[in-house]
Design a protein around this motif. Structure first.
Motif, PDB file in Angstrom:
ATOM      1  N   ASN A  10     -30.664  10.205  29.657  1.00 40.97           N
ATOM      2  CA  ASN A  10     -31.856   9.458  29.263  1.00 40.97           C
ATOM      3  C   ASN A  10     -31.556   8.675  27.999  1.00 40.97           C
ATOM      4  OD1 ASN A  10     -33.952  10.384  31.125  1.00 40.97           O
ATOM      5  ND2 ASN A  10     -33.698  12.392  30.172  1.00 40.97           N
ATOM      6  N   TYR A  11     -32.015   7.429  27.972  1.00 46.34           N
ATOM      7  CA  TYR A  11     -31.838   6.574  26.784  1.00 46.34           C
ATOM      8  C   TYR A  11     -33.238   6.188  26.294  1.00 46.34           C
ATOM      9  CZ  TYR A  11     -30.352   2.260  24.271  1.00 46.34           C
ATOM     10  OH  TYR A  11     -30.129   1.248  23.358  1.00 46.34           O
TER      11      TYR A  11
ATOM     12  N   GLN B  12     -32.348   5.409  32.419  1.00 40.47           N
ATOM     13  CA  GLN B  12     -31.744   6.620  32.945  1.00 40.47           C
ATOM     14  C   GLN B  12     -30.451   6.336  33.686  1.00 40.47           C
ATOM     15  OE1 GLN B  12     -35.251   7.838  35.329  1.00 40.47           O
ATOM     16  NE2 GLN B  12     -35.185   9.685  34.099  1.00 40.47           N
ATOM     17  N   CYS B  13     -29.660   7.378  33.859  1.00 45.61           N
ATOM     18  CA  CYS B  13     -28.488   7.303  34.743  1.00 45.61           C
ATOM     19  C   CYS B  13     -28.212   8.710  35.258  1.00 45.61           C
ATOM     20  CB  CYS B  13     -27.277   6.782  33.968  1.00 45.61           C
ATOM     21  SG  CYS B  13     -25.777   6.756  34.963  1.00 45.61           S
ATOM     22  N   TRP B  14     -28.015   8.822  36.546  1.00 50.74           N
ATOM     23  CA  TRP B  14     -27.703  10.115  37.170  1.00 50.74           C
ATOM     24  C   TRP B  14     -26.218  10.103  37.508  1.00 50.74           C
ATOM     25  CZ3 TRP B  14     -29.246  14.830  37.718  1.00 50.74           C
ATOM     26  CH2 TRP B  14     -28.873  15.610  38.810  1.00 50.74           C
TER      27      TRP B  14
ATOM     28  N   ASP C 164     -35.877   2.704  36.080  1.00 54.06           N
ATOM     29  CA  ASP C 164     -36.524   3.186  37.304  1.00 54.06           C
ATOM     30  C   ASP C 164     -38.027   2.944  37.228  1.00 54.06           C
ATOM     31  OD1 ASP C 164     -34.262   4.208  38.742  1.00 54.06           O
ATOM     32  OD2 ASP C 164     -34.146   5.804  37.263  1.00 54.06           O
TER      33      ASP C 164
ATOM     34  N   VAL D 255     -40.902  11.208  27.513  1.00 51.34           N
ATOM     35  CA  VAL D 255     -40.988  11.901  28.813  1.00 51.34           C
ATOM     36  C   VAL D 255     -42.281  12.683  28.800  1.00 51.34           C
ATOM     37  CG1 VAL D 255     -40.073  13.783  30.222  1.00 51.34           C
ATOM     38  CG2 VAL D 255     -38.508  12.221  29.193  1.00 51.34           C
TER      39      VAL D 255
ATOM     40  N   TRP E 224     -27.008   1.925  32.501  1.00 54.54           N
ATOM     41  CA  TRP E 224     -28.417   2.318  32.378  1.00 54.54           C
ATOM     42  C   TRP E 224     -29.263   1.605  33.405  1.00 54.54           C
ATOM     43  CZ3 TRP E 224     -28.875   6.536  29.824  1.00 54.54           C
ATOM     44  CH2 TRP E 224     -28.011   6.823  28.768  1.00 54.54           C
TER      45      TRP E 224
ATOM     46  N   ARG F  10     -38.227   4.894  29.608  1.00 56.62           N
ATOM     47  CA  ARG F  10     -36.874   5.182  29.097  1.00 56.62           C
ATOM     48  C   ARG F  10     -35.908   4.640  30.137  1.00 56.62           C
ATOM     49  NH1 ARG F  10     -39.420   9.308  31.214  1.00 56.62           N
ATOM     50  NH2 ARG F  10     -38.455  10.393  32.954  1.00 56.62           N
TER      51      ARG F  10
ATOM     52  N   LEU G 157     -28.341  14.259  34.134  1.00 54.71           N
ATOM     53  CA  LEU G 157     -29.281  13.147  34.004  1.00 54.71           C
ATOM     54  C   LEU G 157     -29.185  12.662  32.557  1.00 54.71           C
ATOM     55  CD1 LEU G 157     -31.525  11.362  35.225  1.00 54.71           C
ATOM     56  CD2 LEU G 157     -33.177  13.075  34.478  1.00 54.71           C
TER      57      LEU G 157
END
Ligand SMILES: O=C(O)CCC(=O)C(=O)O
Ligand SMILES: [Mn+2]
Length: 222
Positions: free
Chosen positions: A130-131, A83-85, A68, A139, A65, A81, A128
């Protein structure tokens, strides 16, 4: 009416009250939400309660995670939140000035992708994640309409964990239509056709919520 029931379970030593979920429905059961000039297909039980519990814990614990940041009016702001892509090599993606380079696919995410592709009858090359750590994560209003997603973006969105509201409003400010739905543990939404062209969506903050939620939006980067 499907029978609804609730249950409790432990996650990392914390007592969680899971949301209501639909009992006795198959993974291929699907519903169409008609917004007039767009629609959303929902598979409410794409993953069983047991699979969903396992994925929630596994993804929280194993995904790299990242926090950003965004620049708004000259101020650096943390995205509310984590994120990881993830995706195939070369599937780079940018939104709101954040440039994301893909991490390689992890085993649980590939398993989830396989189920999503079976149900949606589409192939995806990126996701994508999201946590939302609790109800303070969110969001804000946006559409996933960046040019690398194509003319009519196709997005498959999986939810694990706390039940959250998903809200829609037309891009056209004078259009006062509104739509809202629940995002439930183990559900899958297929958003395609004109949805990202005509509508914005958001996941608002939820006062008092302490349970986490994970979302995976599978995408096709051209
Ligand atoms: O968490 C969700 O269900 C939606 C996330 C979202 O809209 C996005 O990542 O673009
Ligand atoms: Mn979105």
């Amino acid at each position: 009416m499907p029978q609804l029931f609730s249950r409790t379970y432990w996650l990392f030593g914390q007592l969680m009250q899971s949301e209501l979920f639909v009992h006795g429905e198959g993974i291929t059961t699907n519903l169409k939400h008609d917004l007039g000039d767009a629609s959303i297909q929902e598979f409410p039980c794409a993953f069983s309660a047991r699979e969903s519990d396992q994925y929630l814990c596994e993804l929280i614990a194993t995904i790299p995670w990242q926090q950003d940041t965004l620049w708004i009016a000259g101020k650096e702001i943390q995205v509310p939140r984590l994120q990881c892509w993830m995706g195939d090599r070369g599937s780079n993606y940018s939104y709101s000035g954040i440039r994301l380079e893909p991490k390689s696919w992890s085993r649980p995410v590939l398993q989830i992708k396989k189920r999503v592709e079976q149900l949606c009858q589409r192939q995806f090359n990126s996701v994508l994640l999201n946590y939302y750590r609790n109800g303070r994560d969110s969001v804000s209003w946006h559409a996933d309409d960046e040019k690398e997603l194509g003319k009519h973006p196709v997005i498959a969105s999986v939810s694990f964990g706390a039940n959250r509201k998903f809200q829609f409003r037309p891009k056209l400010k004078t259009d006062k239509r509104r739509f809202q739905m629940d995002l439930r543990h183990g559900s899958l939404l297929l958003m395609s056709d004109t949805l990202q062209n005509n509508w914005l969506h958001q996941l608002p903050k939820l006062d008092g919520l302490i349970e986490p939620r994970i979302n995976l939006t599978f995408r096709i980067i051209y």
